[in-house]
Enzyme design. Structure first.
Site, PDB file in Angstrom:
ATOM      1  N   ASP A  19       0.830  -1.197   0.000  1.00 45.07           N
ATOM      2  CA  ASP A  19       0.000   0.000   0.000  1.00 45.07           C
ATOM      3  C   ASP A  19       0.872   1.257   0.000  1.00 45.07           C
ATOM      4  O   ASP A  19       1.782   1.388   0.836  1.00 45.07           O
ATOM      5  CB  ASP A  19      -0.838  -0.046   1.292  1.00 45.07           C
ATOM      6  CG  ASP A  19      -1.992   0.918   1.288  1.00 45.07           C
ATOM      7  OD1 ASP A  19      -2.917   0.718   0.494  1.00 45.07           O
ATOM      8  OD2 ASP A  19      -1.962   1.872   2.102  1.00 45.07           O
ATOM      9  N   GLU A  53       1.482  -0.457  -5.051  1.00 46.68           N
ATOM     10  CA  GLU A  53       0.249   0.318  -5.216  1.00 46.68           C
ATOM     11  C   GLU A  53       0.622   1.790  -5.097  1.00 46.68           C
ATOM     12  O   GLU A  53       0.456   2.411  -4.056  1.00 46.68           O
ATOM     13  CB  GLU A  53      -0.785  -0.079  -4.150  1.00 46.68           C
ATOM     14  CG  GLU A  53      -2.164   0.475  -4.420  1.00 46.68           C
ATOM     15  CD  GLU A  53      -2.554   1.649  -3.546  1.00 46.68           C
ATOM     16  OE1 GLU A  53      -3.662   2.175  -3.739  1.00 46.68           O
ATOM     17  OE2 GLU A  53      -1.765   2.044  -2.656  1.00 46.68           O
TER      18      GLU A  53
END
Ligand SMILES: O=P(O)(O)O[C@H]1O[C@H](CO)[C@@H](O[C@H]2O[C@H](CO)[C@@H](O)[C@H](O)[C@H]2O)[C@H](O)[C@H]1O
EC number: 2.4.99.16
Length: 672
Positions: free
Chosen positions: A395, A424
């Site tokens: 993330d 990401e």
């Protein structure tokens, strides 16, 4: 132990050897080489690695060049002879072995024997006397004999005798014979070989990194009793279904305990109701942090059982690793030095502007205790690898130090070269590229926001025809839990199929936030690019058999991907010309050809971007790419409809009715 960040150093180069002006061959412009060799190129196991270089010397002497490669840490190089492409450009290739780090470089030298032999032939052709030349040759062969293995040494000594005699026919014949040439080639004079000034690096990933199909879902929503929190056990029943649809990676948003402090409520509300489960990215509570599982999902043993069961269906489980903490995370108490405290004793919540994450604290990568922090974060990955997980979606990696990622991924892959990391990072291009250079196996991309024919062609050209292709592997997602693009907001079933087919055929790696995509969920949170009533903040119930779902289309395209190696790679792509009428480019029909590495499998995909109207146009198939005349007759078989068409020459009419199927995926059968 403290992590020490040591950038990879070149290992064996001409820079490290004492200078010797007799090394006359120049080796230059080696390709691929990323940032002067600072970063590795990427390949997958079994893939062919092509290398090119400019190689030349002063004068017209004959050169021998070889590509050297080895697994990092090995003492010996394997050598592959390089071929001259003309204009002093040389090439060679090798097939990459198991996952891990490799090195490659180039070595080349002047071959005095072959230079002499060619000169001799020219003099003979010109009718010149060669008696002295033969005696010079004898000296070269004598030197060769000194370098040669026993068996060849005897043969070469014999030739020394023949050549020393001078200008007889027998001496000329011996000098130009194949036996002498072969024996001399087995005893090359490498003492004055030039070595390219760097050993370049190659990161070899497992096959899954080159071709993968991802399905994301929230375990919280899969209980069979409405209102109860889903568990890993509940999720097991999804596995056969997901496998049947052709997915081989299941990606789970964070599975750790969720904090209570600042917990978010439905639709990102800043205050949660008593029943709200909170955002699973708000990691950490009294139940543990990044190495614990959320008690409502089950136990660690149940998670491990889920991973094993997935593997039995041919599916790898990918975990979401988000380095941030709920205020309740144990690290906040145990390691306050890892957070940046403000004078009022609070920590500024995390952000990815303009998004605000009020329920989490960012980690301070400038902490004075950075070395222990790095180790703790790296160990989170190692912990989950110990539980059977080798694929990670990370993330917001661009909000953490780049040096950290390079060190952490390098250190993990040293022990576990099979580990894969998807970045990401929906951020600026240079940051995305740097994460990829630093070891990330896959990168989310801007695909979601490339919707017109022009934008798609331009973006794919950038990804596949520039240096990016050497180190950044795109992973295309038409949606994520965070992104319901405006094209899909209120979008038709046809639109969902269009964006899905584009993702699945443009990129060999693609994924979807599964339940929402299968069911063509199209309701946005007003004014945002987000889903309304998002599973990020609440438990949902999904009826996957709901009418209007696109499950069979997804399964069919995944089957086609599986059966056609042309679609298992991203970089060999050629966009085709499609005209409305002569000379007028069609702006709604997009087409592209992909080939398998051995050239045996050719796929032409045509997609209409118009989800309402039937569109037709004239498509030009690039027969010249396959060495065929533009009048060639051939057949194309639409793998979606099962229909076969006879095509007569390069221009052919195609038509797509989006309500029947907004795409053709043609297998092209060319005459051999
Ligand atoms: O910042 P991105 O758009 O790349 O999104 C990723 O990171 C977010 C922060 O982890 C994450 O956001 C979700 O979790 C937050 C923390 O609990 C919460 O405040 C946000 O409202 C929620 O959307 C996002 O899901 C993730 O993909």
């Amino acid at each position: 132990m403290k992590p020490e960040f040591i950038p990879p150093a070149p290992i064996m180069t001409d820079r490290d050897r004492p200078f010797d002006g007799r090394r006359r061959v120049v080796i230059d412009r080696v390709f691929p080489e990323i940032d002067g060799g600072r970063f590795p190129v990427k390949r997958v196991e079994g893939e062919r690695m092509m290398v090119e270089a400019d190689i030349f010397t002063d004068g017209a002497d004959t050169i021998v060049a070889e590509l050297l490669h080895r697994r990092k840490g090995e003492a010996e190089w394997s050598a592959v002879p390089m071929a001259d492409l003309g204009n002093d450009r040389w090439t060679a290739s090798f097939v990459v072995g198991e996952p891990g780090m490799y090195e490659y470089t180039v070595r080349a030298w002047v071959d005095h024997f072959e230079t002499w032999r060619k000169g001799l032939q020219k003099k003979l052709d010109a009718g010149q006397d060669v008696a002295l030349d033969l005696r010079i040759g004898a000296t070269l062969v004598e030197l060769g004999a000194a370098r040669a293995a026993d068996e060849d040494a005897g043969t070469l000594h014999h030739y020394v005798g023949l050549l020393s005699v001078g200008g007889s026919d027998a001496a000329v014949e011996a000098a130009l014979g194949e036996e002498l040439l072969a024996a001399m080639r087995r005893a090359p004079e490498k003492a004055m070989a030039s070595l390219y000034e760097k050993a370049l690096q190659l990161q070899c990933d497992r096959k899954l990194a080159g071709f993968s199909t991802w399905y994301e879902f929230f375990p919280r929503s899969w209980s069979e009793e409405p209102g109860r929190h889903g568990t890993f056990r509940d999720c097991m029943r999804l596995l056969p279904r997901i496998a049947l649809m052709g997915f081989d990676v299941i990606y789970l948003p964070p599975i750790h305990p969720i904090g209570l402090a600042k917990r978010k409520g439905k639709n990102n509300a800043l205050v949660a109701g008593p029943e709200d489960p909170g955002s699973c990215w708000a990691i950490g509570s009294a139940d543990g942090g990044h190495t614990s599982v959320h008690p409502e999902l089950g136990t660690m043993e149940e998670f491990e059982a889920f991973v094993r069961e997935s593997e039995m269906h041919g599916i790898s489980v990918a975990l979401d690793i988000a380095f941030q903490c709920s205020p309740d995370h144990p690290w906040v108490q145990e390691h306050p030095q890892w957070f940046r405290w403000r004078p009022d004793g609070t920590v500024q919540f995390a952000e990815n502007p303009p998004k605000r994450y009020e329920d989490i604290l960012p980690i301070d990568f400038e902490s004075a205790d950075w070395q222990n922090l790095w180790i703790a974060l790296r160990d989170v990955f190692l912990f989950w690898i110990g539980k059977g997980v080798t694929v990670f979606r990370v993330d917001n990696p661009h909000t953490k130090g780049f040096a950290f990622w390079e060190w952490a991924i390098g250190s993990i892959r040293e022990q576990h070269p099979e580990a894969m990391f998807l970045a990401e990072a929906f951020t600026r291009p240079k940051l995305m590229a740097r994460l990829a250079k630093g070891g990330y196996t896959h990168s989310y991309t801007y695909f979601t926001w490339r919707n017109t024919k022009h934008d798609l062609q331009e973006y794919l050209t950038e990804l596949t025809q520039t240096e990016l292709r050497e180190y950044m592997r795109p992973n295309f997602w038409p949606n994520t839990p965070d992104i319901l693009h405006e094209e899909l907001q209120g979008g038709s079933r046809e639109k969902f199929i269009i964006r899905f087919v584009l993702a699945a055929t443009l990129s060999s790696n693609y994924g979807m936030y599964g339940p929402a995509y299968e069911l063509c969920e199209n309701a946005p949170y007003p004014g945002k690019e987000e889903y309304i009533d998002s599973e990020k903040y609440e438990i949902r119930q999904w009826d996957l058999d709901r009418p209007g779902n696109i499950r069979s289309e997804i399964a069919m395209v995944n089957r086609i991907r599986h059966n056609n190696p042309a679609l298992q790679q991203t970089n060999d792509i050629t966009f085709v010309k499609i005209d409305v009428s002569q000379g007028q480019e069609h702006d709604q029909l997009i087409g592209y050809v992909k080939c398998s590495p051995d050239g045996a499998n050719i796929i032409l995909t045509v997609v209409t971007l118009d989800d309402r109207n039937t569109r037709g146009g004239w498509l030009r198939f690039p027969l010249e790419k396959f060495g065929l005349p533009h009048t060639e007759r051939f057949t194309v078989e639409d793998l979606l409809s099962g229909r076969t068409f006879e095509w007569n020459g390069e221009w052919n009419y195609i038509e797509l009715d989006p309500h029947r199927m907004p795409a053709h995926i043609f297998r092209v059968n060319l005459p051999s």
